[in-house]
Design an enzyme around this catalytic site. Structure first.
Site, PDB file in Angstrom:
ATOM      1  N   HIS A 203       0.812  -1.227   0.000  1.00 16.98           N
ATOM      2  CA  HIS A 203       0.000   0.000   0.000  1.00 16.98           C
ATOM      3  C   HIS A 203       0.839   1.268   0.000  1.00 16.98           C
ATOM      4  O   HIS A 203       0.310   2.365  -0.106  1.00 16.98           O
ATOM      5  CB  HIS A 203      -0.895   0.038   1.238  1.00 16.98           C
ATOM      6  CG  HIS A 203      -0.133   0.331   2.503  1.00 16.98           C
ATOM      7  ND1 HIS A 203       0.642  -0.595   3.134  1.00 16.98           N
ATOM      8  CD2 HIS A 203       0.011   1.479   3.210  1.00 16.98           C
ATOM      9  CE1 HIS A 203       1.215  -0.054   4.187  1.00 16.98           C
ATOM     10  NE2 HIS A 203       0.871   1.207   4.255  1.00 16.98           N
TER      11      HIS A 203
HETATM   12  C1  UD1 Z   1      -1.141   6.247   5.621  1.00 20.36           C
HETATM   13  C2  UD1 Z   1       0.277   6.682   6.002  1.00 20.36           C
HETATM   14  C3  UD1 Z   1       1.232   5.514   5.767  1.00 20.36           C
HETATM   15  C4  UD1 Z   1       0.769   4.286   6.511  1.00 20.36           C
HETATM   16  C5  UD1 Z   1      -0.673   3.971   6.152  1.00 20.36           C
HETATM   17  C6  UD1 Z   1      -1.165   2.837   7.022  1.00 20.36           C
HETATM   18  C7  UD1 Z   1       0.769   9.064   5.634  1.00 20.36           C
HETATM   19  C8  UD1 Z   1       1.480  10.030   4.747  1.00 20.36           C
HETATM   20  N1  UD1 Z   1       0.725   7.797   5.177  1.00 20.36           N
HETATM   21  O1  UD1 Z   1      -1.134   5.927   4.240  1.00 20.36           O
HETATM   22  O2  UD1 Z   1       2.524   5.871   6.252  1.00 20.36           O
HETATM   23  O3  UD1 Z   1       1.601   3.215   6.146  1.00 20.36           O
HETATM   24  O4  UD1 Z   1      -1.495   5.111   6.394  1.00 20.36           O
HETATM   25  O5  UD1 Z   1      -2.155   2.088   6.385  1.00 20.36           O
HETATM   26  O6  UD1 Z   1       0.280   9.425   6.669  1.00 20.36           O
HETATM   27  N2  UD1 Z   1      -8.645   5.678   2.128  1.00 20.36           N
HETATM   28  C9  UD1 Z   1      -9.870   5.075   2.277  1.00 20.36           C
HETATM   29  N3  UD1 Z   1     -10.327   4.892   3.554  1.00 20.36           N
HETATM   30  C10 UD1 Z   1      -9.634   5.279   4.647  1.00 20.36           C
HETATM   31  C11 UD1 Z   1      -8.398   5.898   4.473  1.00 20.36           C
HETATM   32  C12 UD1 Z   1      -7.912   6.095   3.198  1.00 20.36           C
HETATM   33  O7  UD1 Z   1     -10.530   4.700   1.321  1.00 20.36           O
HETATM   34  O8  UD1 Z   1     -10.119   5.064   5.758  1.00 20.36           O
HETATM   35  C13 UD1 Z   1      -8.111   5.882   0.744  1.00 20.36           C
HETATM   36  C14 UD1 Z   1      -8.433   7.256   0.184  1.00 20.36           C
HETATM   37  O9  UD1 Z   1      -8.619   7.106  -1.194  1.00 20.36           O
HETATM   38  C15 UD1 Z   1      -7.153   8.012   0.450  1.00 20.36           C
HETATM   39  C16 UD1 Z   1      -6.078   6.937   0.305  1.00 20.36           C
HETATM   40  O10 UD1 Z   1      -6.692   5.751   0.801  1.00 20.36           O
HETATM   41  O11 UD1 Z   1      -6.960   9.069  -0.432  1.00 20.36           O
HETATM   42  C17 UD1 Z   1      -4.816   7.232   1.087  1.00 20.36           C
HETATM   43  O12 UD1 Z   1      -5.100   7.474   2.464  1.00 20.36           O
HETATM   44  P1  UD1 Z   1      -4.072   8.295   3.393  1.00 20.36           P
HETATM   45  O13 UD1 Z   1      -4.537   8.320   4.784  1.00 20.36           O
HETATM   46  O14 UD1 Z   1      -3.742   9.583   2.755  1.00 20.36           O
HETATM   47  O15 UD1 Z   1      -2.752   7.455   3.297  1.00 20.36           O
HETATM   48  P2  UD1 Z   1      -2.483   5.902   3.420  1.00 20.36           P
HETATM   49  O16 UD1 Z   1      -2.101   5.402   2.066  1.00 20.36           O
HETATM   50  O17 UD1 Z   1      -3.575   5.229   4.123  1.00 20.36           O
HETATM   51  N1  UDP Z   2      -3.189  -5.243   9.213  1.00 13.32           N
HETATM   52  C1  UDP Z   2      -4.475  -5.730   9.435  1.00 13.32           C
HETATM   53  N2  UDP Z   2      -5.228  -6.136   8.360  1.00 13.32           N
HETATM   54  C2  UDP Z   2      -4.759  -6.093   7.086  1.00 13.32           C
HETATM   55  C3  UDP Z   2      -3.438  -5.613   6.866  1.00 13.32           C
HETATM   56  C4  UDP Z   2      -2.686  -5.179   7.946  1.00 13.32           C
HETATM   57  O1  UDP Z   2      -4.917  -5.806  10.578  1.00 13.32           O
HETATM   58  O2  UDP Z   2      -5.481  -6.468   6.175  1.00 13.32           O
HETATM   59  C5  UDP Z   2      -2.396  -4.760  10.357  1.00 13.32           C
HETATM   60  C6  UDP Z   2      -1.105  -5.506  10.590  1.00 13.32           C
HETATM   61  O3  UDP Z   2      -1.321  -6.564  11.502  1.00 13.32           O
HETATM   62  C7  UDP Z   2      -0.175  -4.431  11.149  1.00 13.32           C
HETATM   63  C8  UDP Z   2      -0.736  -3.126  10.611  1.00 13.32           C
HETATM   64  O4  UDP Z   2      -2.011  -3.432  10.059  1.00 13.32           O
HETATM   65  O5  UDP Z   2      -0.205  -4.387  12.554  1.00 13.32           O
HETATM   66  C9  UDP Z   2       0.155  -2.534   9.570  1.00 13.32           C
HETATM   67  O6  UDP Z   2      -0.471  -1.410   9.022  1.00 13.32           O
HETATM   68  P1  UDP Z   2      -0.135  -0.863   7.577  1.00 13.32           P
HETATM   69  O7  UDP Z   2       0.514  -1.912   6.781  1.00 13.32           O
HETATM   70  O8  UDP Z   2      -1.400  -0.271   7.077  1.00 13.32           O
HETATM   71  O9  UDP Z   2       0.827   0.367   7.866  1.00 13.32           O
HETATM   72  P2  UDP Z   2       2.405   0.543   8.109  1.00 13.32           P
HETATM   73  O10 UDP Z   2       2.804  -0.349   9.214  1.00 13.32           O
HETATM   74  O11 UDP Z   2       3.081   0.258   6.827  1.00 13.32           O
HETATM   75  O12 UDP Z   2       2.512   1.978   8.440  1.00 13.32           O
END
Ligand code: UD1
Ligand code: UDP
Length: 361
Positions: A203
């Site tokens: 992601h």
């Molecule tokens: C964010 C963090 C990333 C982390 C990830 C965990 C930043 C810059 N990035 O990335 O470091 O690894 O969270 O998962 O803070 N969206 C949904 N539903 C939600 C949230 C997001 O559909 O509840 C979609 C939207 O289209 C949005 C996109 O995901 O534009 C990105 O969401 P965003 O919170 O900006 O960043 P993540 O990719 O989730």
């Molecule tokens: N995780 C989850 N369900 C999923 C994928 C990830 O519960 O389908 C959990 C996983 O166990 C871990 C956390 O989400 O603890 C990691 O989050 P993510 O990969 O979104 O973010 P990052 O750690 O890269 O910031």
């Protein structure tokens, strides 16, 4: 009064042991949820799985460009901190929520405690790397998971109030894997045999927002499917779904044989799937750590990692996104001895963090 700030899936998970320990020890705290993540599968499901209280404040920030999202986080956390006057603001990790909240607190001269301080990938094109560095430099208490992260801070001239405490993901994993193994029926639901399926997540912006890298990831999955007789499960983050559709790769991914695609899964189901996987392929930070803790080989589809501890103990391999390299790393990982020692601590990180905060009063 500790204000514990969360915003995304990994922050909810990694802060959960700290929140629960505050409850058990009757330490005054409030949870501020920016709601950077808001979809049920990235947000509410974790409150249910982890039995967490409803946040005291929900700032409903949601998605948006970095500027828009960060501006909302700063504006809204400033208001909450001004009225609540916390003694300390605790943030965890490297998201926009983390830096936004740390920035507000620091401008109001409220001490910031950074959980998971000192991680560095060396890649300033990653928003996470910028968030980490900026947050560390305005924090009053730096809770570094390992000596490596402590040394990163020392190298940048931060010399005071660094505490090596382990990573609270170990607390969460140790506690919840036991609950998960009792409650989750996910292996039966997917009809997976233990150690005979691959679990995949991807992601990160540097992968999925880049058409070439995302195509390489799709091609890597195709190649693994052709060469290994192993089913694969990919719970897809909404950011990735959006990009796959935008770049026209979605139907190609959906048509790969032996690949099961699902929405993001709850924490308990995901932990069980991680623990019993043959190999985990990921670009996630938390998943690199958890697979290391659960003695499951990991292939990281990135060119760098801010978790070098996982490479050093032999749990993880950096493969980039070139299909051949990813396949090779998976083939090597399949035969790996699962005998490394978890480098992220003993599962008592939350207690250490709270003891340090309280002893400062
Ligand atoms: C964010 C963090 C990333 C982390 C990830 C965990 C930043 C810059 N990035 O990335 O470091 O690894 O969270 O998962 O803070 N969206 C949904 N539903 C939600 C949230 C997001 O559909 O509840 C979609 C939207 O289209 C949005 C996109 O995901 O534009 C990105 O969401 P965003 O919170 O900006 O960043 P993540 O990719 O989730
Ligand atoms: N995780 C989850 N369900 C999923 C994928 C990830 O519960 O389908 C959990 C996983 O166990 C871990 C956390 O989400 O603890 C990691 O989050 P993510 O990969 O979104 O973010 P990052 O750690 O890269 O910031």
């Amino acid at each position: 009064m500790i204000y514990i700030v969360i915003g995304t899936r990994p922050e909810i998970i990694k802060m959960s042991p700290i929140i629960q320990l505050c409850d058990r020890k009757h330490i005054a705290y409030k949870v501020v949820h920016t709601n950077q993540h808001y979809s049920y599968e990235l947000d509410e499901i974790f409150f249910k799985d982890l039995d967490l209280p409803t946040p005291d404040y929900n700032l409903k920030v949601g998605s948006g460009s970095h500027g828009k999202q960060m501006a909302k986080i700063i504006e809204k956390t400033e208001k909450i901190f001004l009225s609540g006057k916390p003694d300390i603001v605790l943030v965890e990790g490297d998201t926009n929520t983390v830096f936004g909240a740390a920035f507000s607190a620091s401008r109001l001269q409220i001490p910031v405690g950074h959980v998971e301080a000192g991680l560095r990938s060396g890649d300033m094109t990653m928003p996470e790397e910028v968030n980490r560095i900026l947050t560390d430099h305005i924090s009053s208490l730096l809770f570094a998971p390992t000596e490596i992260s402590k040394n990163n801070l020392l190298r940048e001239g931060i010399s005071k109030n660094i505490y090596v405490v382990g990573n609270s993901i170990v607390d969460a994993t140790y506690r919840n894997i036991l609950i998960a193994e009792k409650k989750s029926k996910i292996l039966e639901e997917f009809d997976f045999d233990k150690h005979n399926y691959i679990l995949l997540t991807a992601h990160r912006a540097e992968n999925v927002d880049n058409p070439q890298r995302l195509l390489n990831i799709v091609k890597s999955i195709e190649l693994i499917s052709q060469k290994l007789d192993t089913p694969m499960l990919y719970p897809i983050h909404p950011r990735t779904v959006k990009r796959l559709k935008e770049f026209g790769y979605y139907s190609r991914l959906m048509s790969i044989s032996k690949l099961v695609i699902t929405k993001p899964l709850g924490y308990l189901d995901f932990l069980v799937l991680e623990k019993n996987a043959l190999v985990v392929i990921t670009d996630s930070g938390g998943v690199q750590e958890e697979s290391c803790i659960l003695q499951v080989p990991c292939v990281t589809i990135r060119d760098n990692t801010e978790r070098p501890e996982t490479l050093n103990v032999g749990a993880n391999m950096l493969a980039g996104t070139e299909p051949k390299k990813v396949l090779e790393a998976v083939q090597t990982s399949v035969n790996k001895k699962r005998d490394w020692t978890n480098p992220f601590g003993d599962g008592k990180t939350s207690k250490r963090i709270l003891d340090i905060i309280i002893s400062r009063d």
